[in-house]
Scaffold this active site. Structure first.
Site, mmCIF file in Angstrom:
data_model
loop_
_atom_site.group_PDB
_atom_site.id
_atom_site.type_symbol
_atom_site.label_atom_id
_atom_site.label_comp_id
_atom_site.label_asym_id
_atom_site.label_seq_id
_atom_site.Cartn_x
_atom_site.Cartn_y
_atom_site.Cartn_z
ATOM 1 N N THR A 26 46.645 33.359 43.384
ATOM 2 C CA THR A 26 45.227 33.683 43.515
ATOM 3 C C THR A 26 44.834 34.658 42.407
ATOM 4 O OG1 THR A 26 45.203 33.307 45.890
ATOM 5 C CG2 THR A 26 43.544 34.823 45.041
ATOM 6 N N THR A 29 44.055 34.989 36.659
ATOM 7 C CA THR A 29 45.152 34.448 35.854
ATOM 8 C C THR A 29 45.697 33.179 36.506
ATOM 9 O OG1 THR A 29 45.661 36.772 35.406
ATOM 10 C CG2 THR A 29 47.200 35.135 34.536
ATOM 11 N N GLY A 82 49.512 35.634 39.758
ATOM 12 C CA GLY A 82 49.213 36.804 38.944
ATOM 13 C C GLY A 82 49.747 38.074 39.573
ATOM 14 N N GLU A 103 50.191 35.394 49.693
ATOM 15 C CA GLU A 103 50.981 35.309 48.453
ATOM 16 C C GLU A 103 52.441 35.666 48.708
ATOM 17 O OE1 GLU A 103 47.586 36.322 45.090
ATOM 18 O OE2 GLU A 103 48.738 37.951 45.960
ATOM 19 N N LYS A 121 48.897 44.287 32.254
ATOM 20 C CA LYS A 121 49.498 44.436 33.594
ATOM 21 C C LYS A 121 50.927 44.980 33.523
ATOM 22 C CE LYS A 121 45.922 42.353 35.504
ATOM 23 N NZ LYS A 121 46.061 41.070 36.137
HETATM 24 O O1 LIG Z 1 45.077 39.211 45.681
HETATM 25 C C1 LIG Z 1 45.099 38.922 44.498
HETATM 26 C C2 LIG Z 1 46.313 38.604 43.765
HETATM 27 O O2 LIG Z 1 47.428 39.395 44.085
HETATM 28 C C3 LIG Z 1 46.157 38.445 42.279
HETATM 29 O O3 LIG Z 1 47.214 37.624 41.872
HETATM 30 C C4 LIG Z 1 46.190 39.739 41.486
HETATM 31 O O4 LIG Z 1 45.223 40.630 41.978
HETATM 32 C C5 LIG Z 1 45.954 39.480 39.986
HETATM 33 O O5 LIG Z 1 44.690 38.952 39.803
HETATM 34 P P1 LIG Z 1 44.093 38.712 38.355
HETATM 35 O O6 LIG Z 1 44.939 37.675 37.712
HETATM 36 O O7 LIG Z 1 42.680 38.275 38.586
HETATM 37 O O8 LIG Z 1 44.154 40.038 37.637
#
Ligand SMILES: O=C[C@H](O)[C@H](O)[C@H](O)COP(=O)(O)O
Length: 223
Positions: A26, A29, A82, A103, A121
């Site tokens: 989710t 990314t 992600g 997740e 990250k």
């Molecule tokens: O609940 C969200 C997930 O853990 C996402 O994978 C995480 O927050 C990274 O999201 P993004 O790729 O939008 O930074």
């Protein structure tokens, strides 16, 4: 940054093979991975997938990916997701999007779990990102008291429920060296349904900086 998210996602989906049951993460990314898999499905890749959120399920269906109900799945071949922070131990903080409970369940069921991320990250040690905790609404006051007593300074997300209808409190712990004890303590609080510390789940990470993708493996190998 989006180019790097996409580069990491496309590198990771190269691991997806015909016949696999794939866990779809989710977030922004993971969305690149879902789109990339959709493109490969259009070119003939035969996969099934489970989604870690309603949002990712919608994206996947729109991309032409066959979604199956995770409730009937005991083992996933490969999950791609992600993270909000990841370090060289492959410890991660996840859940900025509130999907960390599903997740983690899907990651735990997976033979291999890959984190995809842009270089922002990657950290020396996880801990600066807010640590989300999913809370059964019935237990909210009690759990928030315990989290505060633990030094987590919890802040409940306003007007927000997870896909399961629960609350999320974002915490700011001073991350101890023994982060495993913190993870276990949080998981053991009655009324806590999940949290965003991923310490054992991640097998590999693809991290992109200015288009250069680095792969980290739990064994310590890097390519
Ligand atoms: O609940 C969200 C997930 O853990 C996402 O994978 C995480 O927050 C990274 O999201 P993004 O790729 O939008 O930074």
């Amino acid at each position: 940054m989006n180019d790097d998210k996409k580069a990491a996602a496309l590198a990771a989906i190269a691991e997806v093979r015909d016949g696999m049951l794939v866990g779809l993460g989710t977030g922004s990314t993971a969305a690149f991975a879902i789109a990339g898999l959709g493109d490969r499905v259009a070119q003939g890749l035969a996969i099934r997938a489970v989604a870690t959120s309603a949002a990712s399920e919608r994206l996947a269906r729109a991309a032409g990916i066959l979604i199956v109900d995770f409730a009937g799945v005991s083992r996933v071949d490969l999950t791609i997701d992600g993270a909000d922070e990841i370090d060289s131990r492959l410890f991660a903080i996840k859940g900025a999007g509130g999907a960390m409970l599903r997740e983690k369940i899907v990651a735990a069921s997976s033979d291999r779990m890959i984190v995809i991320a842009d270089g922002s990250k990657r950290v020396a040690r996880i801990g600066a990102a807010k640590l989300p905790v999913e809370i059964l609404p019935f237990a909210a006051a009690y759990v928030l008291r315990v989290l505060a007593e633990m030094g987590g300074a919890p802040v409940v997300r306003a007007d927000y429920r997870t896909d399961q209808g629960n609350l999320v409190a974002d915490c700011r712990f001073t991350m101890p060296d023994d982060v495993g004890t913190l993870a276990a303590t949080l998981a053991g609080i009655p009324g806590v349904l999940g949290h965003g510390l991923f310490l054992n789940e991640v097998d590999a990470a693809y991290i992109a900086d200015d288009g250069i993708v680095t792969r980290l493996e739990r064994s310590g190998a890097s390519a």
